[in-house]
Design an enzyme around this catalytic site. Sequence first.
Site, short mmCIF file in Angstrom:
data_model
loop_
_atom_site.label_atom_id
_atom_site.label_comp_id
_atom_site.label_asym_id
_atom_site.label_seq_id
_atom_site.Cartn_x
_atom_site.Cartn_y
_atom_site.Cartn_z
N CYS A 116 0.82 -1.23 0.00
CA CYS A 116 0.00 0.00 0.00
C CYS A 116 0.84 1.27 0.00
CB CYS A 116 -0.93 0.01 1.20
SG CYS A 116 -2.01 -1.42 1.24
N HIS A 257 -3.29 7.09 2.43
CA HIS A 257 -3.70 5.78 1.92
C HIS A 257 -5.08 5.47 2.50
CE1 HIS A 257 -4.02 1.66 1.00
NE2 HIS A 257 -3.78 1.24 2.23
N ASN A 287 -10.09 -0.16 -0.03
CA ASN A 287 -8.63 -0.06 -0.03
C ASN A 287 -8.10 -0.63 -1.35
OD1 ASN A 287 -5.89 -0.51 0.36
ND2 ASN A 287 -6.12 -1.26 2.46
#
Length: 331
Positions: A116, A257, A287
Site C-alpha cells: 500500500c 492511503h 482499499n
Amino acid sequence: MSAPLPSIVIQGTGAFCPPKVLSNDDLAKRVDTSDEWIRTRTGIQERRIAEDKTTSQMAVEAAKQALQNANLSAQDIDLVIVSTITPDMPFPSTAALVQAQLGIPAVACFDLEAACSGFLYALEVGTQMLRSGNYKNALLIGAEKMSSIIDWEDRNTCVLFGDGAGAVVLSKTEEADTGVLGTLLGADGSKGDLLCMPGSGSSCPPTQTSLEQRQHFLKMNGREIFKSAVRVMEQATCDILKQHQLSTSDVACIVPHQANIRIFETLAERLELPLDRFFMNLESYGNTSAASIPIALHEAWEQNRLKPGDLILLVAFGGGLTWGSSLIRWQ
Ligand code: UT7
C-alpha cells in the site's frame, strides 16, 4: 555556490476505477457480514471490481488521463514505474505491458513493490531519477486488481479491498521550490507476516496442497495492522514536517492511503487537525493498495481541493510492513 536543484512537479493526474460496483449488501450475501458492520468499522460503502480487465489495462486508462491532463503524449515519457502487488503476471513487468499498450518509446520500465506504500516508493524513486539529469518526464502508476488475490470466503479481508488504478506524470522543471519537496520511506520486515500473501512466490509455488490451504490469497491480522498503521502514519507525518521545518497547520490537504476511516479519525485527533483536512474517497473504492493514493490525488485535484501554492501531504502504510510520507507544493 552549487546551482539550486531542479523542481520535480506533478504535471498531470489520472485515475481509472472499473464500472462494476460491489456493495456492502452484495458482500453480505456471500459472507457473514452486514452493511452496518462494514460502514461503522471501516467507512467503506462499496468497491469496484475489474472483472475481465487486467491490472495493466486499468493502469493504461489511468495513464492516458494523466498524460492528457499534463498536455503530454506517450512519446514524451522516458521512464515508467508501476507500483503493484497484483501484476498481470510475474514477468514481463506490468510497466513493460503498459509501455507496449500506450506506444511509449523504448525507455526504462519497471515494477516496484511496497504494497500500500508503493506509490510513495515510486514517487521517491521517480523524483531521484529525474533529479539525476537523465530523465525528463516519468509516468508513475499505482494499479491493483485486489479482487484477484482476495479470499472471498474470508469476511475479515474481503470487505476491505477494491480494484483500480491511479497515475501521475512527474516532470522536471526549472522553476524553484515547488513540486515534490521531499519523501521519507521506511520498512519493518520483521512484521511482514501481519499482512501478506504466503503463496505464489518461490517459497510456495502453487500445488494442490497450497491451493487447498488457500495460501494464494491475502492474509491480514487486522487489529495489529490497525495499531501499527496509526502509530507509523502519525510518526511519518511528524517526521517529514519536522525535516522541512513545517507544522500541521501549514498543510492544506492530507491525502492518505485509504484503508479505514477510523485510522483517519484517530490520526486527526492525534495531530490535532480537523477531519476535513484529510481527503477521503474510501467509501466508494475501499482499499485499493498502491492505487489508493494516486486515485485520491486525482480526485482531490478534480474536486479543486489542491490549489496552486498549497502544501499537500501524502502518507501511506502497508504490507512489508512499509510506510512513507511526501510533501508536495502544488503548482
Ligand atoms: O492497507 C493496509 C493497511 N490495512 C489496514 O490498515 C487495515 C487495518 N485494520 C482494520 O481496518 C480493522 O482492524 C478491520 C476493519 C480489519 C477490523 O476491524 P476491528 O474493529 O479491528 O475488528 P476486529 O478484527 O477486532 O474484529 C471484531 C469482531 C470479531 O468478532 P468477535 O471475535 O469479537 O466475535 C470479528 O470476527 O468483528 C468480527 N468481524 C466481522 N463481523 C462482521 C470481522 N470482520 C467482520 C465482518 N463482518 N466483515
